[in-house]
Design a protein around this motif. Structure first.
Motif, short mmCIF file in Angstrom:
data_model
loop_
_atom_site.label_atom_id
_atom_site.label_comp_id
_atom_site.label_asym_id
_atom_site.label_seq_id
_atom_site.Cartn_x
_atom_site.Cartn_y
_atom_site.Cartn_z
N LYS A 93 5.47 4.28 4.88
CA LYS A 93 4.39 4.92 5.30
C LYS A 93 2.92 4.29 4.77
CE LYS A 93 4.12 8.70 2.21
NZ LYS A 93 3.93 10.19 2.11
N ASP A 94 2.01 4.56 5.69
CA ASP A 94 0.54 4.07 5.19
C ASP A 94 -0.48 5.16 5.39
OD1 ASP A 94 -1.82 2.88 4.98
OD2 ASP A 94 -1.58 1.39 6.46
N ASP A 95 -1.35 5.58 4.57
CA ASP A 95 -2.04 6.77 4.74
C ASP A 95 -3.46 6.27 4.69
OD1 ASP A 95 -2.96 6.31 2.11
OD2 ASP A 95 -2.17 8.53 1.46
N GLY A 96 -3.70 4.72 4.77
CA GLY A 96 -4.98 4.42 4.70
C GLY A 96 -5.43 3.59 3.27
N GLU A 97 -5.40 4.41 2.51
CA GLU A 97 -5.63 4.11 1.01
C GLU A 97 -4.46 3.42 0.40
OE1 GLU A 97 -8.84 4.36 -0.78
OE2 GLU A 97 -9.39 4.76 1.40
N LYS A 98 -3.26 3.86 0.47
CA LYS A 98 -2.04 3.56 -0.34
C LYS A 98 -1.03 3.56 0.72
CE LYS A 98 -1.61 8.14 -1.90
NZ LYS A 98 -2.49 8.66 -2.63
N VAL A 99 0.09 2.83 0.12
CA VAL A 99 1.43 2.54 1.12
C VAL A 99 2.50 3.40 0.15
CG1 VAL A 99 3.01 0.86 1.75
CG2 VAL A 99 0.71 0.37 1.85
N GLY A 100 3.25 3.91 0.84
CA GLY A 100 4.32 4.79 0.41
C GLY A 100 5.90 4.19 0.83
N ARG B 209 -2.60 -6.53 1.18
CA ARG B 209 -2.78 -6.96 -0.16
C ARG B 209 -2.70 -5.65 -1.07
NH1 ARG B 209 -1.48 -11.21 -1.69
NH2 ARG B 209 -2.52 -11.01 -3.42
N ILE B 210 -1.72 -5.64 -2.06
CA ILE B 210 -1.73 -4.49 -2.99
C ILE B 210 -2.44 -4.93 -4.24
CG2 ILE B 210 0.16 -3.11 -4.12
CD1 ILE B 210 0.16 -2.92 -1.14
N ASP B 211 -2.87 -3.87 -4.82
CA ASP B 211 -3.48 -4.00 -6.11
C ASP B 211 -2.13 -3.70 -7.21
OD1 ASP B 211 -4.44 -3.53 -8.66
OD2 ASP B 211 -6.24 -2.21 -8.19
N PRO B 212 -1.77 -4.89 -7.82
CA PRO B 212 -0.74 -4.68 -8.82
C PRO B 212 -0.85 -3.96 -10.04
CG PRO B 212 -1.81 -7.02 -9.07
CD PRO B 212 -2.40 -6.28 -7.90
N ASP B 213 -1.97 -3.58 -10.53
CA ASP B 213 -2.30 -2.53 -11.16
C ASP B 213 -2.16 -1.26 -10.90
OD1 ASP B 213 -2.69 -4.83 -13.23
OD2 ASP B 213 -4.65 -5.12 -12.64
N ARG B 214 -2.03 -1.01 -9.81
CA ARG B 214 -2.05 0.46 -9.31
C ARG B 214 -0.72 0.80 -8.64
NH1 ARG B 214 -7.52 2.53 -7.66
NH2 ARG B 214 -6.59 4.34 -8.24
N ILE B 215 0.29 0.62 -9.18
CA ILE B 215 1.45 1.09 -8.65
C ILE B 215 2.16 1.88 -9.42
CG2 ILE B 215 3.99 -0.18 -8.00
CD1 ILE B 215 2.51 -2.85 -7.56
N SER B 216 3.07 2.80 -8.90
CA SER B 216 3.72 3.88 -9.57
C SER B 216 5.13 4.19 -9.02
CB SER B 216 2.89 5.30 -9.77
OG SER B 216 2.61 5.67 -8.56
N ALA B 217 6.20 4.65 -9.81
CA ALA B 217 7.40 4.75 -9.02
C ALA B 217 8.07 5.95 -9.97
CB ALA B 217 8.38 3.70 -9.13
N HIS B 218 8.97 6.59 -9.23
CA HIS B 218 9.83 7.63 -9.95
C HIS B 218 11.07 7.85 -9.24
CE1 HIS B 218 7.69 10.29 -7.09
NE2 HIS B 218 8.66 11.00 -7.64
N VAL C 136 16.39 9.20 -4.69
CA VAL C 136 15.41 8.65 -3.95
C VAL C 136 14.50 7.92 -4.85
CG1 VAL C 136 13.79 8.58 -2.04
CG2 VAL C 136 16.00 10.02 -1.92
N LEU C 137 14.23 6.65 -4.78
CA LEU C 137 13.13 5.99 -5.44
C LEU C 137 11.82 6.22 -4.54
CD1 LEU C 137 12.13 4.29 -7.79
CD2 LEU C 137 12.93 2.13 -6.47
N TYR C 138 10.94 6.72 -5.24
CA TYR C 138 9.42 6.68 -4.46
C TYR C 138 8.67 5.70 -5.19
CZ TYR C 138 11.27 11.17 -3.03
OH TYR C 138 12.07 12.50 -2.34
N VAL C 139 8.07 4.92 -4.34
CA VAL C 139 7.06 3.94 -4.85
C VAL C 139 5.71 3.92 -4.02
CG1 VAL C 139 6.62 1.30 -5.22
CG2 VAL C 139 9.15 2.41 -5.20
N THR C 140 4.65 4.18 -5.00
CA THR C 140 3.42 4.08 -4.35
C THR C 140 2.70 3.01 -4.78
OG1 THR C 140 3.38 6.85 -4.44
CG2 THR C 140 1.28 5.59 -4.31
#
Length: 129
Positions: free
Chosen positions: A33-40, A96-105, A110-114
């Motif tokens: 999914k895409d919310d405009g600022e980030k991808v989930g 393009r993704i900012d590689p320093d602003r990725i989180s996951a749990h 289910v693995l959630y990646v933002t």
């Protein structure tokens, strides 16, 4: 003409049909999914812990892999539909993704990646004069 992301998805589906027998790429089902600022992105990873999962972003491609071990090798099953082995998937990000602003749990299998979009990929308001 198909958008590039759709063409990549279709190509991936076609290549999956030529994979070796027992290849379990479809096991890693996902939602994107895409919310405009980030991808989930959400991946089904039943039975996996964070230590079992390898998650990487390389050349704007999100790569996930994990191994689900068979702990009961001496058991004789009549039918077994729960796969085990190594699972992997690679997804080309449409932005393009900012590689320093990725989180996951991981929660409930289910693995959630933002993934935060890079500044140049975020929507910009254009002032009309």
């Amino acid at each position: 003409m198909l958008p590039a992301y759709t063409m990549l998805h279709e190509l991936g589906s076609i290549l999956d049909t030529f994979a070796e027998p027992g290849y379990k790429n479809d096991y890693l089902q996902l939602q994107f999914k895409d919310d405009g600022e980030k991808v989930g992105v959400r991946f089904n990873v039943p039975g996996a812990s964070m230590e079992d999962v390898d998650l990487q972003l390389e050349n704007n491609i999100l790569k996930i892999s994990f191994e689900k071990k068979q702990n009961d090798q001496d058991v004789h099953y009549i039918r077994r539909e729960r796969p085990y082995g190594t699972f992997s998937k690679a997804i080309k990000m449409p932005y393009r993704i900012d590689p320093d602003r990725i989180s996951a749990h991981i929660k409930n299998g289910v693995l959630y990646v933002t993934l935060e979009k890079a500044e140049e990929a975020k929507p910009k308001k254009i002032e009309i004069r």
